[in-house]
Write an enzyme that holds these catalytic residues in place. Structure first.
Site, PDB file in Angstrom:
ATOM      1  N   ASP A 136       3.357   9.413  -0.693  1.00  0.00           N
ATOM      2  CA  ASP A 136       2.182   8.625  -0.302  1.00  0.00           C
ATOM      3  C   ASP A 136       2.010   7.510  -1.327  1.00  0.00           C
ATOM      4  OD1 ASP A 136      -0.045   8.072   1.265  1.00  0.00           O
ATOM      5  OD2 ASP A 136      -0.801  10.127   1.183  1.00  0.00           O
ATOM      6  N   HIS A 151       0.815  -1.225   0.000  1.00  0.00           N
ATOM      7  CA  HIS A 151       0.000   0.000   0.000  1.00  0.00           C
ATOM      8  C   HIS A 151       0.844   1.269   0.000  1.00  0.00           C
ATOM      9  CE1 HIS A 151      -4.091  -1.707   0.819  1.00  0.00           C
ATOM     10  NE2 HIS A 151      -3.338  -2.756   1.070  1.00  0.00           N
TER      11      HIS A 151
HETATM   12  P1  ADQ Z   1      -3.173   6.008   4.861  1.00  0.00           P
HETATM   13  O1  ADQ Z   1      -1.770   6.453   5.076  1.00  0.00           O
HETATM   14  O2  ADQ Z   1      -3.999   5.766   6.059  1.00  0.00           O
HETATM   15  O3  ADQ Z   1      -3.236   4.697   3.954  1.00  0.00           O
HETATM   16  P2  ADQ Z   1      -5.006   7.512   2.976  1.00  0.00           P
HETATM   17  O4  ADQ Z   1      -4.972   6.790   1.702  1.00  0.00           O
HETATM   18  O5  ADQ Z   1      -5.021   9.001   2.829  1.00  0.00           O
HETATM   19  O6  ADQ Z   1      -3.773   7.197   3.925  1.00  0.00           O
HETATM   20  O7  ADQ Z   1      -6.296   7.098   3.781  1.00  0.00           O
HETATM   21  C1  ADQ Z   1      -6.723   7.733   4.964  1.00  0.00           C
HETATM   22  C2  ADQ Z   1      -8.160   7.315   5.256  1.00  0.00           C
HETATM   23  O8  ADQ Z   1      -8.519   7.773   6.550  1.00  0.00           O
HETATM   24  C3  ADQ Z   1      -9.156   7.894   4.261  1.00  0.00           C
HETATM   25  O9  ADQ Z   1     -10.066   6.907   3.875  1.00  0.00           O
HETATM   26  C4  ADQ Z   1      -9.843   9.010   5.042  1.00  0.00           C
HETATM   27  O10 ADQ Z   1     -11.211   9.176   4.722  1.00  0.00           O
HETATM   28  C5  ADQ Z   1      -9.732   8.519   6.460  1.00  0.00           C
HETATM   29  N1  ADQ Z   1      -9.645   9.683   7.362  1.00  0.00           N
HETATM   30  C6  ADQ Z   1      -8.676  10.600   7.413  1.00  0.00           C
HETATM   31  N2  ADQ Z   1      -8.946  11.511   8.355  1.00  0.00           N
HETATM   32  C7  ADQ Z   1     -10.123  11.154   8.913  1.00  0.00           C
HETATM   33  C8  ADQ Z   1     -10.925  11.657   9.980  1.00  0.00           C
HETATM   34  N3  ADQ Z   1     -10.565  12.723  10.694  1.00  0.00           N
HETATM   35  N4  ADQ Z   1     -12.044  10.988  10.297  1.00  0.00           N
HETATM   36  C9  ADQ Z   1     -12.399   9.889   9.615  1.00  0.00           C
HETATM   37  N5  ADQ Z   1     -11.684   9.363   8.616  1.00  0.00           N
HETATM   38  C10 ADQ Z   1     -10.556   9.979   8.270  1.00  0.00           C
HETATM   39  C11 ADQ Z   1      -2.298   3.760   3.379  1.00  0.00           C
HETATM   40  C12 ADQ Z   1      -1.223   4.406   2.482  1.00  0.00           C
HETATM   41  C13 ADQ Z   1      -1.895   5.250   1.414  1.00  0.00           C
HETATM   42  C14 ADQ Z   1      -2.889   4.417   0.618  1.00  0.00           C
HETATM   43  C15 ADQ Z   1      -3.817   3.647   1.531  1.00  0.00           C
HETATM   44  C16 ADQ Z   1      -4.659   2.642   0.753  1.00  0.00           C
HETATM   45  O11 ADQ Z   1      -0.332   5.195   3.274  1.00  0.00           O
HETATM   46  O12 ADQ Z   1      -0.922   5.803   0.545  1.00  0.00           O
HETATM   47  O13 ADQ Z   1      -3.669   5.289  -0.187  1.00  0.00           O
HETATM   48  O14 ADQ Z   1      -3.103   2.924   2.521  1.00  0.00           O
HETATM   49  O15 ADQ Z   1      -3.874   1.810  -0.022  1.00  0.00           O
END
Ligand code: ADQ
Length: 504
Positions: A386, A174
């Site tokens: 990311d 990921h």
């Molecule tokens: P993450 O590093 O967790 O994922 P991301 O892809 O941005 O990063 O996902 C974050 C998730 O958390 C999103 O679904 C978002 O809606 C949720 N979120 C963020 N802030 C929130 C809040 N305050 N309340 C509720 N929900 C919140 C890892 C990798 C990424 C990759 C994903 C999936 O680091 O690069 O995109 O896995 O493969």
């Protein structure tokens, strides 16, 4: 490639990830289950709804009989059974906080100066990966697709093969995969690469990550032969073959779009806009993490209002941060740093009736998150690096009126798919980010619509189900990868090839 068509029910799915999709929280009458946060779980949760399977992961706790009972109850009520792996405090410190978060996470995000290559961490990485493999082996049925997720568990296939499980082993990475000049610092670089080659299929988010992985193989696993087949690469080593591809992860577009269209969400979005006194809203939503570039983003916003006084009282940044890895000291320091920057900006520039930065530090329920996406004129998503970044996709899916502007870091995996509609920025270039916000505020509605339509069409098409189906067909990918003259015996060859004891 030809094999990648919809065929979701072919194999039962056995998902293996560091965390289960639920976490254990303290309720008034003992432990209770709550949804886990983070991108991996957001991405995979829709898959639980329409197929059966087993999900193996850590509960975040030591072994507790009440937790086992809660998970058994959950499993009886749902098509997906949740099977726990437990760790004690010492293992957690060395496996999760140590090898995963002090070695792999910073190194794979190109932040090598943050790494702590403590030799003891490696031993725990191996022993905990073996524990996940044992749990998976105990649950696996012969035709299962065993689908391992993310960097914590890169050595699980090696454990599975030692236990005699050797078919349909897929891995999805990921986070980014670094280039050889960074990866070479890892003291266990050959071990990690050869462990990944124990999977039948290895998937990366982008062609950039796949290219980096292959460059590392060329440098550190000299005997690996690399050929291409359609969109994929085939890695042959004596006694084993691995298919390597780029499979950009998506979201459940319809779920976000439908949720955002709901009347309650629309009303809440209007209320949020009113509460912000009609100012243009710039939104950041991130898990608390130094890779997400939050201090750098705040610096850019500060520069914007410093250099453009005409924007005072007309623009506000809303920064939503979901708490994450809070027991790791570095994350506590980051939280304090963000709070300091927010207070400094508001203290310096704020006026009665205008708060330049609104900071929300908590997890939001889905309807509330959608209301923020709908209320925001501009999404400012500027990770330093990311794997993908789902927030960028969720924002666009929620823009049901096809307006709004996405400003996106060129170092997010999502930039590879979204570059035609987004404004791309280098998150380290403070002035360029400030100017990108300025141009977003000036973008005419027609241009916003044209860009947002492109973004939404791509996110709708390349959604989470399409991504899942490409993995569900991994045996067909392997069959296609077999030498042409032997294609008819490909599956049997795969089944025999990786017996324990074969060279690994
Ligand atoms: P993450 O590093 O967790 O994922 P991301 O892809 O941005 O990063 O996902 C974050 C998730 O958390 C999103 O679904 C978002 O809606 C949720 N979120 C963020 N802030 C929130 C809040 N305050 N309340 C509720 N929900 C919140 C890892 C990798 C990424 C990759 C994903 C999936 O680091 O690069 O995109 O896995 O493969």
């Amino acid at each position: 490639m030809r094999g990648l068509v919809m065929n979701k029910a072919k194999h039962r799915m056995l998902i293996v990830s560091n965390r289960l999709p639920v976490t254990i929280e303290d309720g008034s009458e003992g432990p209770v289950l709550a949804p886990s946060s983070g991108g991996l779980v957001t991405a995979l949760r829709p898959l639980l709804r329409d197929c059966a399977g087993v999900w193996i992961g850590w509960t975040g706790t030591d072994r507790l009989p009440q937790v086992e009972r809660l998970l058994d109850d959950y499993s009886r009520r749902s098509s997906f059974a949740l099977k726990p792996v437990f760790m004690n405090a010492e293992e957690r410190a060395s496996f999760y906080s140590g090898f995963s978060n002090e070695v792999l996470w910073p190194l794979f995000h190109d932040l090598q100066s943050r790494c702590n290559f403590n030799p003891g961490y490696w031993d725990t990485h191996i022993s905990i990966n073996r524990r996940f493999a044992e749990k998976a082996a105990a649950e696996a049925q012969p035709s299962d697709l065993i689908w391992v997720h993310d960097y914590h568990l890169m050595s699980v296939a090696t454990g599975l093969r030692k236990l005699g499980i050797g078919e349909r082993l897929a891995y999805f990475h990921h986070i980014p995969f670094p280039g050889p000049d960074i990866f070479e610092k890892l003291p266990w670089r050959e071990e990690i690469l050869t462990a990944l080659l124990d999977f039948d299929v290895v998937g990366f988010q982008t062609l950039r990550d796949r290219r980096n992985f292959v460059s590392c193989l060329r440098q550190f696993v000299k005997e690996a032969e690399i050929t291409s087949l359609g969109d994929h690469l085939i890695i042959d080593e004596p006694g084993r073959r691995t298919v390597v591809g780029a499979f950009p992860i998506g979201i459940d577009f319809e779920e976000f779009a439908m949720g955002a269209s709901h009347r309650d969400v629309a009303e809440r979005a209007e209320q949020l806009a009113r509460d912000l006194t009609g100012n243009r809203i710039v939104l950041g939503v991130d898990r608390l993490d130094y890779t997400k570039g939050i201090p750098e983003r705040l610096a850019a916003f500060r520069l914007l209002i410093e250099t453009h006084p005409d924007l005072h009282r007309k623009i506000s940044l809303v920064q939503v941060v979901v708490p994450s890895r809070e027991d790791i000291p570095e994350y506590g320091e980051l939280k304090a740093q963000i709070q300091r920057s927010v207070s400094e900006i508001n203290g310096h520039f704020g006026e009665p009736g205008w708060v330049p930065v609104h900071y929300i530090h908590r997890s939001l329920e889905r309807p509330e998150l959608l209301a923020y996406y709908r209320a925001a004129d501009i999404a400012l998503i500027t990770p330093l690096k990311d794997g993908m970044n789902l927030v960028a996709k969720e924002y666009c899916a929620s823009r049901v009126n096809n307006d709004g502007v996405l400003i996106l870091s060129e170092f997010a995996g999502a930039a590879f798919q979204l570059h035609r509609g987004a404004i791309l920025v280098n998150p380290y270039h403070t002035r360029a980010v400030a100017e990108a916000i300025r141009s977003a505020t000036l973008m005419p509605p027609a241009e916003q619509r044209s860009r947002m339509r492109k973004l939404r069409a791509r996110i709708r098409r390349e959604n989470i189900y399409r991504w899942r189906d490409s993995f569900c067909q991994c045996d067909e990918i392997i069959a296609e990868s077999a030498p042409r003259e032997a294609a008819h015996v490909a599956i049997e060859v795969v089944a025999c090839r990786k017996k324990p004891g074969n060279p690994a």
